[in-house]
Design an enzyme around this catalytic site. Structure first.
Site, PDB file in Angstrom:
ATOM      1  N   TYR A  98       0.727  -1.200   0.008  1.00 17.53           N
ATOM      2  CA  TYR A  98       0.087  -0.073  -0.048  1.00 17.53           C
ATOM      3  C   TYR A  98       0.887   1.253  -0.049  1.00 17.53           C
ATOM      4  O   TYR A  98       0.469   2.484  -0.642  1.00 17.53           O
ATOM      5  CB  TYR A  98      -0.850   0.047   1.348  1.00 17.53           C
ATOM      6  CG  TYR A  98      -1.997  -0.992   1.134  1.00 17.53           C
ATOM      7  CD1 TYR A  98      -3.149  -1.006   0.503  1.00 17.53           C
ATOM      8  CD2 TYR A  98      -1.617  -2.543   2.079  1.00 17.53           C
ATOM      9  CE1 TYR A  98      -3.869  -2.076   0.373  1.00 17.53           C
ATOM     10  CE2 TYR A  98      -2.430  -3.380   1.991  1.00 17.53           C
ATOM     11  CZ  TYR A  98      -3.837  -3.109   1.104  1.00 17.53           C
ATOM     12  OH  TYR A  98      -4.534  -4.342   1.035  1.00 17.53           O
ATOM     13  N   ASN A 121     -12.257  -1.023  -4.769  1.00 16.19           N
ATOM     14  CA  ASN A 121     -12.086  -1.393  -6.347  1.00 16.19           C
ATOM     15  C   ASN A 121     -13.364  -2.243  -6.728  1.00 16.19           C
ATOM     16  O   ASN A 121     -13.222  -3.441  -6.265  1.00 16.19           O
ATOM     17  CB  ASN A 121     -10.513  -2.184  -6.499  1.00 16.19           C
ATOM     18  CG  ASN A 121     -10.476  -2.931  -7.900  1.00 16.19           C
ATOM     19  OD1 ASN A 121     -11.107  -2.282  -8.753  1.00 16.19           O
ATOM     20  ND2 ASN A 121      -9.622  -3.762  -7.786  1.00 16.19           N
ATOM     21  N   CYS A 129      -6.095  -5.813  -7.375  1.00 15.11           N
ATOM     22  CA  CYS A 129      -5.986  -5.383  -6.008  1.00 15.11           C
ATOM     23  C   CYS A 129      -5.438  -6.432  -5.264  1.00 15.11           C
ATOM     24  O   CYS A 129      -5.002  -6.298  -4.230  1.00 15.11           O
ATOM     25  CB  CYS A 129      -7.386  -4.866  -5.590  1.00 15.11           C
ATOM     26  SG  CYS A 129      -8.811  -5.637  -5.655  1.00 15.11           S
ATOM     27  N   HIS A 130      -5.705  -7.686  -5.689  1.00 16.75           N
ATOM     28  CA  HIS A 130      -5.205  -8.982  -4.854  1.00 16.75           C
ATOM     29  C   HIS A 130      -3.359  -8.812  -4.916  1.00 16.75           C
ATOM     30  O   HIS A 130      -2.964  -9.686  -4.150  1.00 16.75           O
ATOM     31  CB  HIS A 130      -5.473  -9.890  -5.759  1.00 16.75           C
ATOM     32  CG  HIS A 130      -5.017 -10.440  -7.012  1.00 16.75           C
ATOM     33  ND1 HIS A 130      -5.745  -9.918  -8.247  1.00 16.75           N
ATOM     34  CD2 HIS A 130      -4.057 -10.911  -7.713  1.00 16.75           C
ATOM     35  CE1 HIS A 130      -5.200 -10.158  -9.375  1.00 16.75           C
ATOM     36  NE2 HIS A 130      -4.201 -10.826  -9.003  1.00 16.75           N
ATOM     37  N   GLU A 156      -0.791 -16.799 -10.132  1.00 15.70           N
ATOM     38  CA  GLU A 156      -0.054 -16.100 -10.970  1.00 15.70           C
ATOM     39  C   GLU A 156       1.412 -16.322 -10.707  1.00 15.70           C
ATOM     40  O   GLU A 156       2.040 -16.383 -11.695  1.00 15.70           O
ATOM     41  CB  GLU A 156      -0.124 -14.604 -10.843  1.00 15.70           C
ATOM     42  CG  GLU A 156      -1.582 -13.918 -11.047  1.00 15.70           C
ATOM     43  CD  GLU A 156      -1.988 -12.429 -10.991  1.00 15.70           C
ATOM     44  OE1 GLU A 156      -0.872 -11.806 -10.392  1.00 15.70           O
ATOM     45  OE2 GLU A 156      -2.892 -12.101 -11.129  1.00 15.70           O
TER      46      GLU A 156
END
Length: 162
Positions: A98, A121, A129-130, A156
Site C-alpha cells: 500500500y 475497487n 488489487c489482490h 500468478e
C-alpha cells in the site's frame, strides 16, 4: 442513467457477477463481496463487452492471459481512480505494498486512504488489487476473502515462474 446488465461467470473462486454498461465493464463481484456491488439487471441481450470480459477472465483462470483488454469504467472518486490506475500498472505475478502505491500516485503519506480505495475497487482481478499486500508482505483484506486472494497470488506466481 446508464443501463447496467450483469452476467454470472463460473470461476475457480466461485460464481463471479460481471456488471457492464453498453460500452465497458463496471464491476466484477464475488458472491460475498464487501462492499456491496452495484445493482444491475438481467438481460438476455447483453452487450458484447460482457462476453469479452467473460472470455478474458476464463483465459486468465486457464493460465492463457496475463493482461486484460476489455474496456473498463470503474466508478469512484478521482483519488480512487488514481489508485486504481496504479493497480493496473502492477505486472502479472508481482506484488506491491500500500505504501508503494501511495508513493506511485504522489501521496506517500496517504497509505490508509490508498488501502481504503483499494478496498473499494469494483473491478477485482482485472484491476489487480489482490497484488497489494502489507509492507511486511502479509496478506490483508480482500473483497472475495483471503482464500481467494491467496489463490490468485499462487495462480500468478505459478504461471510467472513457468
Amino acid at each position: 442513467m446508464t443501463r447496467l446488465v450483469q452476467r454470472i461467470l463460473p470461476s475457480p473462486l466461485g460464481p463471479l457477477r460481471l456488471v457492464a454498461s453498453d460500452l465497458a465493464l463496471v464491476g466484477i463481484y464475488f458472491p460475498e463481496h464487501r462492499p456491496a456491488p452495484a445493482h444491475a439487471g438481467e438481460d438476455a441481450e447483453h452487450p458484447p463487452v460482457l462476453d469479452l470480459a467473460a472470455r478474458e477472465l476464463d483465459e486468465y483462470f486457464a493460465g492463457r492471459r496475463r493482461r486484460f483488454t476489455v474496456a473498463l469504467d470503474p466508478r469512484g472518486t478521482e483519488f480512487q481512480r488514481a489508485v486504481w490506475r496504479a493497480l493496473a500498472a502492477i505486472e502479472f505475478g508481482e506484488q506491491r505494498s500500500y505504501a508503494d502505491l501511495a508513493r506511485q500516485i504522489g501521496q506517500p503519506t496517504a497509505v490508509r486512504a490508498v488501502g481504503a480505495a483499494n478496498g473499494r475497487n469494483p473491478l477485482s482481478i482485472v484491476l489487480p488489487c489482490h497484488r497489494v499486500v502489507a509492507s511486511s508482505g502479509a496478506l490483508t483484506g480482500y473483497a472475495g476473502g483471503l482464500a481467494a486472494k491467496q489463490w490468485l497470488l499462487a495462480h500468478e506466481q505459478r504461471l510467472a515462474g513457468a
